[in-house]
Design a protein around this motif. Structure first.
Motif, mmCIF file in Angstrom:
data_model
loop_
_atom_site.group_PDB
_atom_site.id
_atom_site.type_symbol
_atom_site.label_atom_id
_atom_site.label_comp_id
_atom_site.label_asym_id
_atom_site.label_seq_id
_atom_site.Cartn_x
_atom_site.Cartn_y
_atom_site.Cartn_z
ATOM 1 N N LYS A 23 0.838 -1.214 0.000
ATOM 2 C CA LYS A 23 0.000 0.000 0.000
ATOM 3 C C LYS A 23 0.867 1.256 0.000
ATOM 4 O O LYS A 23 0.555 2.234 -0.689
ATOM 5 C CB LYS A 23 -0.960 0.019 1.192
ATOM 6 C CG LYS A 23 -2.038 -1.045 1.169
ATOM 7 C CD LYS A 23 -2.868 -1.033 -0.092
ATOM 8 C CE LYS A 23 -3.775 0.153 -0.151
ATOM 9 N NZ LYS A 23 -4.603 0.205 -1.361
ATOM 10 N N ILE A 24 1.960 1.253 0.750
ATOM 11 C CA ILE A 24 2.876 2.397 0.732
ATOM 12 C C ILE A 24 3.456 2.551 -0.672
ATOM 13 O O ILE A 24 3.522 3.668 -1.206
ATOM 14 C CB ILE A 24 4.009 2.226 1.762
ATOM 15 C CG1 ILE A 24 3.465 2.218 3.181
ATOM 16 C CG2 ILE A 24 5.035 3.352 1.603
ATOM 17 C CD1 ILE A 24 4.499 1.877 4.238
ATOM 18 N N GLU A 25 3.883 1.446 -1.269
ATOM 19 C CA GLU A 25 4.452 1.498 -2.607
ATOM 20 C C GLU A 25 3.445 2.053 -3.610
ATOM 21 O O GLU A 25 3.801 2.859 -4.477
ATOM 22 C CB GLU A 25 4.928 0.109 -3.045
ATOM 23 C CG GLU A 25 6.139 -0.380 -2.282
ATOM 24 C CD GLU A 25 6.588 -1.770 -2.667
ATOM 25 O OE1 GLU A 25 7.795 -2.015 -2.626
ATOM 26 O OE2 GLU A 25 5.726 -2.617 -3.001
ATOM 27 N N GLN A 26 2.188 1.667 -3.473
ATOM 28 C CA GLN A 26 1.145 2.180 -4.363
ATOM 29 C C GLN A 26 0.904 3.669 -4.137
ATOM 30 O O GLN A 26 0.781 4.438 -5.089
ATOM 31 C CB GLN A 26 -0.157 1.407 -4.170
ATOM 32 C CG GLN A 26 -0.110 -0.003 -4.701
ATOM 33 C CD GLN A 26 -1.348 -0.793 -4.327
ATOM 34 O OE1 GLN A 26 -2.231 -0.310 -3.607
ATOM 35 N NE2 GLN A 26 -1.421 -2.037 -4.794
ATOM 36 N N LEU A 27 0.829 4.059 -2.878
ATOM 37 C CA LEU A 27 0.594 5.469 -2.558
ATOM 38 C C LEU A 27 1.687 6.372 -3.106
ATOM 39 O O LEU A 27 1.424 7.464 -3.613
ATOM 40 C CB LEU A 27 0.496 5.671 -1.045
ATOM 41 C CG LEU A 27 -0.800 5.278 -0.375
ATOM 42 C CD1 LEU A 27 -0.635 5.281 1.138
ATOM 43 C CD2 LEU A 27 -1.909 6.235 -0.779
ATOM 44 N N LEU A 28 2.929 5.914 -2.996
ATOM 45 C CA LEU A 28 4.071 6.729 -3.398
ATOM 46 C C LEU A 28 4.527 6.450 -4.826
ATOM 47 O O LEU A 28 5.380 7.156 -5.349
ATOM 48 C CB LEU A 28 5.240 6.498 -2.433
ATOM 49 C CG LEU A 28 4.970 6.817 -0.972
ATOM 50 C CD1 LEU A 28 6.182 6.477 -0.124
ATOM 51 C CD2 LEU A 28 4.576 8.276 -0.804
ATOM 52 N N ASP A 29 3.980 5.401 -5.429
ATOM 53 C CA ASP A 29 4.366 4.962 -6.766
ATOM 54 C C ASP A 29 5.869 4.701 -6.825
ATOM 55 O O ASP A 29 6.575 5.187 -7.714
ATOM 56 C CB ASP A 29 3.937 5.977 -7.831
ATOM 57 C CG ASP A 29 4.002 5.400 -9.242
ATOM 58 O OD1 ASP A 29 3.896 4.164 -9.384
ATOM 59 O OD2 ASP A 29 4.174 6.184 -10.197
ATOM 60 N N LEU A 30 6.349 3.946 -5.827
ATOM 61 C CA LEU A 30 7.767 3.612 -5.714
ATOM 62 C C LEU A 30 7.925 2.152 -5.327
ATOM 63 O O LEU A 30 7.082 1.600 -4.619
ATOM 64 C CB LEU A 30 8.441 4.449 -4.627
ATOM 65 C CG LEU A 30 8.493 5.946 -4.803
ATOM 66 C CD1 LEU A 30 8.961 6.605 -3.515
ATOM 67 C CD2 LEU A 30 9.412 6.301 -5.956
ATOM 68 N N LYS A 31 9.014 1.538 -5.745
ATOM 69 C CA LYS A 31 9.367 0.200 -5.281
ATOM 70 C C LYS A 31 10.336 0.391 -4.120
ATOM 71 O O LYS A 31 11.371 1.038 -4.274
ATOM 72 C CB LYS A 31 10.011 -0.596 -6.417
ATOM 73 C CG LYS A 31 10.335 -2.020 -6.043
ATOM 74 C CD LYS A 31 10.742 -2.799 -7.276
ATOM 75 C CE LYS A 31 11.289 -4.157 -6.929
ATOM 76 N NZ LYS A 31 10.323 -5.129 -6.544
ATOM 77 N N LEU A 32 9.999 -0.144 -2.959
ATOM 78 C CA LEU A 32 10.789 0.092 -1.758
ATOM 79 C C LEU A 32 11.790 -1.016 -1.442
ATOM 80 O O LEU A 32 12.809 -0.758 -0.798
ATOM 81 C CB LEU A 32 9.859 0.295 -0.565
ATOM 82 C CG LEU A 32 8.869 1.456 -0.700
ATOM 83 C CD1 LEU A 32 7.928 1.487 0.494
ATOM 84 C CD2 LEU A 32 9.607 2.767 -0.860
ATOM 85 N N PHE A 33 11.500 -2.236 -1.873
ATOM 86 C CA PHE A 33 12.370 -3.376 -1.578
ATOM 87 C C PHE A 33 12.643 -4.184 -2.831
ATOM 88 O O PHE A 33 11.817 -4.255 -3.732
ATOM 89 C CB PHE A 33 11.716 -4.313 -0.546
ATOM 90 C CG PHE A 33 11.584 -3.725 0.818
ATOM 91 C CD1 PHE A 33 12.645 -3.728 1.704
ATOM 92 C CD2 PHE A 33 10.386 -3.178 1.239
ATOM 93 C CE1 PHE A 33 12.524 -3.191 2.977
ATOM 94 C CE2 PHE A 33 10.250 -2.634 2.502
ATOM 95 C CZ PHE A 33 11.318 -2.643 3.373
#
Length: 70
Positions: free
Chosen positions: A43-53
């Motif tokens: 959900k964080i990745e979707q909100l920020l449109d970023l891949k975190l891991f």
């Protein structure tokens, strides 16, 4: 989304994955299921449109964007 809202629960899940190096270990730390931790990070990745891991074997390693967020 101009002003993403990340919940405290999502931040805790993200932080636990960073500290533990994986979703299963993080789930134990925050007393949640692995799927709920994974969902929170997604959900964080979707909100920020970023891949975190990124996966490296069995470990989850922060991307550059994940490093910046952490």
């Amino acid at each position: 989304m101009l002003n993403p809202r990340i919940s405290l629960e999502q931040w805790r899940a993200f932080s636990a994955v960073v500290e533990a190096g994986g979703y299963a270990q993080a789930a134990e730390t925050v007393h949640k299921t692995q799927s709920s931790v994974s969902y929170a990070v997604q959900k964080i990745e979707q909100l920020l449109d970023l891949k975190l891991f990124e996966k490296q074997g069995r470990r989850s390693v922060l991307t550059a964007a994940g490093e910046a967020l952490h």
